[in-house]
Design a protein around this motif. Sequence first.
Motif, PDB file in Angstrom:
ATOM      1  N   VAL A   8       0.816  -5.642  13.174  1.00  0.00           N
ATOM      2  CA  VAL A   8      -0.143  -4.543  13.115  1.00  0.00           C
ATOM      3  C   VAL A   8      -1.492  -5.153  12.780  1.00  0.00           C
ATOM      4  CG1 VAL A   8       1.521  -2.786  12.431  1.00  0.00           C
ATOM      5  CG2 VAL A   8       0.350  -4.102  10.687  1.00  0.00           C
ATOM      6  N   GLY A   9      -2.556  -4.538  13.232  1.00  0.00           N
ATOM      7  CA  GLY A   9      -3.887  -5.087  13.018  1.00  0.00           C
ATOM      8  C   GLY A   9      -4.377  -4.930  11.591  1.00  0.00           C
ATOM      9  N   CYS A  10      -4.980  -5.978  11.043  1.00  0.00           N
ATOM     10  CA  CYS A  10      -5.551  -5.948   9.706  1.00  0.00           C
ATOM     11  C   CYS A  10      -6.754  -6.888   9.676  1.00  0.00           C
ATOM     12  CB  CYS A  10      -4.534  -6.415   8.665  1.00  0.00           C
ATOM     13  SG  CYS A  10      -3.082  -5.370   8.529  1.00  0.00           S
ATOM     14  N   SER A  11      -7.454  -6.902   8.557  1.00  0.00           N
ATOM     15  CA  SER A  11      -8.619  -7.768   8.414  1.00  0.00           C
ATOM     16  C   SER A  11      -8.218  -9.137   7.899  1.00  0.00           C
ATOM     17  CB  SER A  11      -9.619  -7.107   7.465  1.00  0.00           C
ATOM     18  OG  SER A  11      -9.019  -6.949   6.195  1.00  0.00           O
ATOM     19  N   THR A  22      -5.014 -14.128  11.223  1.00  0.00           N
ATOM     20  CA  THR A  22      -3.910 -13.236  11.588  1.00  0.00           C
ATOM     21  C   THR A  22      -2.890 -13.029  10.470  1.00  0.00           C
ATOM     22  OG1 THR A  22      -2.622 -15.056  12.540  1.00  0.00           O
ATOM     23  CG2 THR A  22      -4.055 -13.814  14.054  1.00  0.00           C
ATOM     24  N   ALA A  23      -3.056 -13.691   9.345  1.00  0.00           N
ATOM     25  CA  ALA A  23      -2.036 -13.668   8.283  1.00  0.00           C
ATOM     26  C   ALA A  23      -1.684 -12.262   7.817  1.00  0.00           C
ATOM     27  CB  ALA A  23      -2.485 -14.526   7.111  1.00  0.00           C
ATOM     28  N   LEU A  24      -2.669 -11.407   7.649  1.00  0.00           N
ATOM     29  CA  LEU A  24      -2.382 -10.050   7.162  1.00  0.00           C
ATOM     30  C   LEU A  24      -1.613  -9.216   8.178  1.00  0.00           C
ATOM     31  CD1 LEU A  24      -5.564  -9.027   5.154  1.00  0.00           C
ATOM     32  CD2 LEU A  24      -3.291  -9.610   4.294  1.00  0.00           C
ATOM     33  N   GLU A  25      -1.674  -9.611   9.434  1.00  0.00           N
ATOM     34  CA  GLU A  25      -0.905  -8.919  10.469  1.00  0.00           C
ATOM     35  C   GLU A  25       0.596  -9.074  10.245  1.00  0.00           C
ATOM     36  OE1 GLU A  25      -2.303 -10.406  14.213  1.00  0.00           O
ATOM     37  OE2 GLU A  25      -4.337  -9.708  13.847  1.00  0.00           O
ATOM     38  N   TYR A  26       0.987 -10.062   9.454  1.00  0.00           N
ATOM     39  CA  TYR A  26       2.392 -10.361   9.213  1.00  0.00           C
ATOM     40  C   TYR A  26       2.893  -9.870   7.859  1.00  0.00           C
ATOM     41  CZ  TYR A  26       1.923 -13.238  13.325  1.00  0.00           C
ATOM     42  OH  TYR A  26       1.702 -13.666  14.611  1.00  0.00           O
ATOM     43  N   VAL A  30      -0.799 -13.940  -1.363  1.00  0.00           N
ATOM     44  CA  VAL A  30      -1.717 -14.258  -0.273  1.00  0.00           C
ATOM     45  C   VAL A  30      -1.439 -15.689   0.190  1.00  0.00           C
ATOM     46  CG1 VAL A  30      -4.142 -14.651   0.277  1.00  0.00           C
ATOM     47  CG2 VAL A  30      -3.457 -12.580  -0.965  1.00  0.00           C
ATOM     48  N   GLY A  31      -1.191 -16.586  -0.752  1.00  0.00           N
ATOM     49  CA  GLY A  31      -0.882 -17.978  -0.417  1.00  0.00           C
ATOM     50  C   GLY A  31       0.370 -18.126   0.435  1.00  0.00           C
ATOM     51  N   ASP A  32       1.373 -17.275   0.160  1.00  0.00           N
ATOM     52  CA  ASP A  32       2.588 -17.296   0.987  1.00  0.00           C
ATOM     53  C   ASP A  32       2.245 -16.991   2.437  1.00  0.00           C
ATOM     54  OD1 ASP A  32       4.209 -17.737  -1.289  1.00  0.00           O
ATOM     55  OD2 ASP A  32       4.548 -15.582  -1.573  1.00  0.00           O
ATOM     56  N   LEU A  33       1.411 -15.985   2.641  1.00  0.00           N
ATOM     57  CA  LEU A  33       1.012 -15.599   3.997  1.00  0.00           C
ATOM     58  C   LEU A  33       0.129 -16.665   4.636  1.00  0.00           C
ATOM     59  CD1 LEU A  33       0.208 -11.836   3.357  1.00  0.00           C
ATOM     60  CD2 LEU A  33       2.231 -12.775   4.504  1.00  0.00           C
ATOM     61  N   ARG A  34      -0.826 -17.191   3.855  1.00  0.00           N
ATOM     62  CA  ARG A  34      -1.753 -18.198   4.387  1.00  0.00           C
ATOM     63  C   ARG A  34      -1.026 -19.472   4.785  1.00  0.00           C
ATOM     64  NH1 ARG A  34      -6.132 -20.307   1.497  1.00  0.00           N
ATOM     65  NH2 ARG A  34      -7.193 -20.526   3.476  1.00  0.00           N
ATOM     66  N   PHE A  35       0.064 -19.777   4.085  1.00  0.00           N
ATOM     67  CA  PHE A  35       0.813 -20.980   4.428  1.00  0.00           C
ATOM     68  C   PHE A  35       1.452 -20.840   5.802  1.00  0.00           C
ATOM     69  CE2 PHE A  35       4.347 -23.852   4.728  1.00  0.00           C
ATOM     70  CZ  PHE A  35       3.837 -25.021   4.202  1.00  0.00           C
ATOM     71  N   LEU A  36       2.056 -19.705   6.064  1.00  0.00           N
ATOM     72  CA  LEU A  36       2.821 -19.520   7.300  1.00  0.00           C
ATOM     73  C   LEU A  36       1.993 -19.147   8.513  1.00  0.00           C
ATOM     74  CD1 LEU A  36       5.908 -17.617   5.868  1.00  0.00           C
ATOM     75  CD2 LEU A  36       5.811 -20.011   6.614  1.00  0.00           C
ATOM     76  N   TYR A  37       0.789 -18.563   8.282  1.00  0.00           N
ATOM     77  CA  TYR A  37       0.015 -18.019   9.390  1.00  0.00           C
ATOM     78  C   TYR A  37      -1.456 -18.407   9.286  1.00  0.00           C
ATOM     79  CZ  TYR A  37       4.200 -15.151   9.188  1.00  0.00           C
ATOM     80  OH  TYR A  37       5.507 -14.736   9.127  1.00  0.00           O
TER      81      TYR A  37
END
Length: 187
Positions: free
Chosen positions: A17-20, A52-56, A41-48
């Motif tokens: 889904v779209g996010c900032s 686009t990280a917030l989209e996940y 946030v670091g968990d997301l930033r690591f993988l993506y």
Amino acid sequence: MLKVVQLSILIPFIFMVGCSGISKYDDNEAAAIVKGQEITVGDLRFLYPDDTALEYLDSAIEVELIKQEVKEMDLDISNNLNDEKNRDEFEKLPPKNTKDESGKQIRKFAETQAEKLDMTPEDFQSEYAKRINERNAYINTYLEEKLGDEEADINDENWIEEFGEKYNNLLEKLVDENEDEIEVLID
């Protein structure tokens, strides 16, 4: 054994889904809390990638719910972890001069992520592979428990569609059952 490893790698893309952007947040900041467990946030930033990280985030929440369900059911994920040979291969970063398009994309992603995380590309790829392997093992273990031990035919469009529908229904039910214990803290 359910043969869906290839699909479980693609599943996060189904739930976008779209996010900032995420770079405005601190890595230690909680993006969500799922039944008491933080997704940072670091968990997301690591993988993506940051853009686009917030989209996940929804996908990360679903995976956390699956992980907790598997643990609550006291299921063993070891049969779904890549064996040593496959794990070693996945943890290797393709060489800089690779001609393989997929290898080029993997290398570029690893180099970009490593730079932002102050790691070497090789260290990033190794850690990334470990995290994805574990994540996929939880997903596959959960699917085997909930959907049974059916043989996958990833070349059959009907099977893929049916599997996707079953998987989506399972996730929807899991999220609905736990919605009171999911708190999204950023958007």
